[in-house]
Design an enzyme around this catalytic site. Sequence first.
Site, PDB file in Angstrom:
ATOM      1  N   ASP A  81     -19.533  31.013 -23.356  1.00 45.59           N
ATOM      2  CA  ASP A  81     -19.990  29.991 -22.405  1.00 45.59           C
ATOM      3  C   ASP A  81     -21.016  29.048 -23.035  1.00 45.59           C
ATOM      4  OD1 ASP A  81     -20.043  28.752 -19.929  1.00 45.59           O
ATOM      5  OD2 ASP A  81     -20.512  30.562 -18.790  1.00 45.59           O
ATOM      6  N   ASP A  87     -16.328  24.380 -13.288  1.00 41.94           N
ATOM      7  CA  ASP A  87     -15.746  25.566 -12.643  1.00 41.94           C
ATOM      8  C   ASP A  87     -14.818  25.216 -11.482  1.00 41.94           C
ATOM      9  OD1 ASP A  87     -17.368  26.830 -14.410  1.00 41.94           O
ATOM     10  OD2 ASP A  87     -18.450  28.025 -12.929  1.00 41.94           O
ATOM     11  N   GLU A 119     -16.919  25.445 -22.676  1.00 41.60           N
ATOM     12  CA  GLU A 119     -18.027  24.470 -22.605  1.00 41.60           C
ATOM     13  C   GLU A 119     -17.707  23.343 -21.631  1.00 41.60           C
ATOM     14  OE1 GLU A 119     -16.263  21.474 -24.053  1.00 41.60           O
ATOM     15  OE2 GLU A 119     -18.336  21.084 -24.290  1.00 41.60           O
ATOM     16  N   TRP A 120     -16.738  23.628 -20.736  1.00 41.04           N
ATOM     17  CA  TRP A 120     -16.480  22.796 -19.544  1.00 41.04           C
ATOM     18  C   TRP A 120     -15.938  21.404 -19.852  1.00 41.04           C
ATOM     19  CZ3 TRP A 120     -22.258  23.823 -19.225  1.00 41.04           C
ATOM     20  CH2 TRP A 120     -22.488  25.197 -19.049  1.00 41.04           C
ATOM     21  N   GLY A 121     -15.505  21.188 -21.107  1.00 46.32           N
ATOM     22  CA  GLY A 121     -14.953  19.874 -21.449  1.00 46.32           C
ATOM     23  C   GLY A 121     -16.019  18.821 -21.716  1.00 46.32           C
ATOM     24  N   ASP A 122     -17.296  19.227 -21.725  1.00 47.24           N
ATOM     25  CA  ASP A 122     -18.378  18.247 -21.876  1.00 47.24           C
ATOM     26  C   ASP A 122     -18.332  17.517 -23.211  1.00 47.24           C
ATOM     27  OD1 ASP A 122     -19.183  19.127 -19.458  1.00 47.24           O
ATOM     28  OD2 ASP A 122     -21.163  19.858 -20.091  1.00 47.24           O
ATOM     29  N   ASN A 123     -17.899  18.225 -24.248  1.00 41.10           N
ATOM     30  CA  ASN A 123     -17.889  17.645 -25.595  1.00 41.10           C
ATOM     31  C   ASN A 123     -16.466  17.505 -26.137  1.00 41.10           C
ATOM     32  OD1 ASN A 123     -20.972  17.686 -26.408  1.00 41.10           O
ATOM     33  ND2 ASN A 123     -20.530  19.619 -25.373  1.00 41.10           N
TER      34      ASN A 123
HETATM   35  C1  GLA Z   1     -20.104  29.418 -16.042  1.00 46.70           C
HETATM   36  C2  GLA Z   1     -18.610  29.524 -16.365  1.00 46.70           C
HETATM   37  C3  GLA Z   1     -17.945  30.424 -15.336  1.00 46.70           C
HETATM   38  C4  GLA Z   1     -18.596  31.802 -15.363  1.00 46.70           C
HETATM   39  C5  GLA Z   1     -20.097  31.683 -15.117  1.00 46.70           C
HETATM   40  C6  GLA Z   1     -20.815  32.990 -15.347  1.00 46.70           C
HETATM   41  O1  GLA Z   1     -20.302  28.751 -14.841  1.00 46.70           O
HETATM   42  O2  GLA Z   1     -18.019  28.253 -16.401  1.00 46.70           O
HETATM   43  O3  GLA Z   1     -16.553  30.512 -15.587  1.00 46.70           O
HETATM   44  O4  GLA Z   1     -18.340  32.402 -16.606  1.00 46.70           O
HETATM   45  O5  GLA Z   1     -20.691  30.716 -15.986  1.00 46.70           O
HETATM   46  O6  GLA Z   1     -22.190  32.914 -15.137  1.00 46.70           O
END
Ligand code: GLA
Length: 408
Positions: free
Chosen positions: A150, A205, A183-187
């Site tokens: 993460d 998420d 890393e959520w696509g941020d980079n």
């Molecule tokens: C982030 C991630 C989630 C999960 C939580 C856990 O938000 O994107 O998928 O792993 O952390 O704290």
Amino acid sequence: MMRVAAALSGLLLAADPAAWAQKFEELAPTPPMGWNSWNHFECKIDEATVRATADAMVVSGMRDAGYRYVVIDDCWQGARDADGFIQPDPERFPSGMKALADAVHSKGLKLGLYSDAGWTTCGHRPGSRGYEFQDALSYARWGVDYLKYDWCDTEGLNAEGAYQTMAAALKAAGRPIVLSICEWGDNQPWEWAEPIGHLWRTTGDIAPCFDCEVDHGDWSSWGVLRILDLQDGLRVHAGPGHWNDPDMLEVGNGMSEAEDRAHFSMWAMLAAPLIAGNDLTRMLPATRAILINREVIAVDQDPLGIQGFRHSAAGDLEIWFKPLEGGDWAMCVLNRSASRQRLELVWQELAVDDALADRQTLFKARLYRVRDLWTGADLGTTRRPLEAEIAGHDVLMVRLVRVLDAND
Ligand code: GLA
């Protein structure tokens, strides 16, 4: 002389961290399938739940349908010992991770863990920053097979470099471990992560709703349609061994049956990792039936590994296509609205040309059998128009099975 040069180049390779920073190949020829604790249990996870989940994965038929990884997300961590080695939370995981990995392996499944590139995880447990090689060694010793990594608390870190460091640490530890980049696509990980990880999150998420934004203060989570729309333009980056990850499944976490079906279908069209996020020990039969639909799973897991694409939209209906092996295609018609919609489709009027994969349906020249993947019904062939009613927030998903003629 030649031999000395070869030996020297071998030495240089071993000493060059960039050479380690390549991931273990061959671990994800098709999108990974499994379960992850976060979407349902969040921080309330312990070894009894993990063992019960592994049992349920077998008994429900999910293992036989292809699900493999049992992934413990955030909050398994306790403190580091005097030498810096991470320990599982002793109250929640009293048997330790090695014993848990053995138990999961004994069921023909694989174990996954979660960590974070920063000082602390999103759930405020110890992160791996500064301990990457040591943590990777622990995971390898315990018998871990998958790491979700993460991006909380990473101020000052460069994303590509941080994920490269963990990839190198896993490689050095020697056990083949899938690296799931979160890393959520941020980079824009799709631009740099292919040599480093096996899948990368493309968005923030997911939330268990069809079309909503859930405001958490300084960040939001998103419903199925919002996440789906954010995949636009990314298919070019996915393929065998490296997948776009639109986040884990919310099937069975509170949406309607139609919404769960649409969500699962669209993730299959996207060649997304299929990581269930519900409580497998208490699933409704309808939830189970969605998760183990083998023909839909086969679309996701098709060996060509080509991510599907939105072909067209008419009002609230969207038509998606995905090329499959053997000249077959998957087609999914998504009803984004809450009301029932009528579909009439004359195949020969549809031009479907996937320039990326250089594949065309050529409906005027080629014949396909049409199979409904949710009802199992045979809908005839592409010789006659397709007429259907699609309930609100539902899909019609078919496989077009190429009928070869004498000229093929
Ligand atoms: C982030 C991630 C989630 C999960 C939580 C856990 O938000 O994107 O998928 O792993 O952390 O704290």
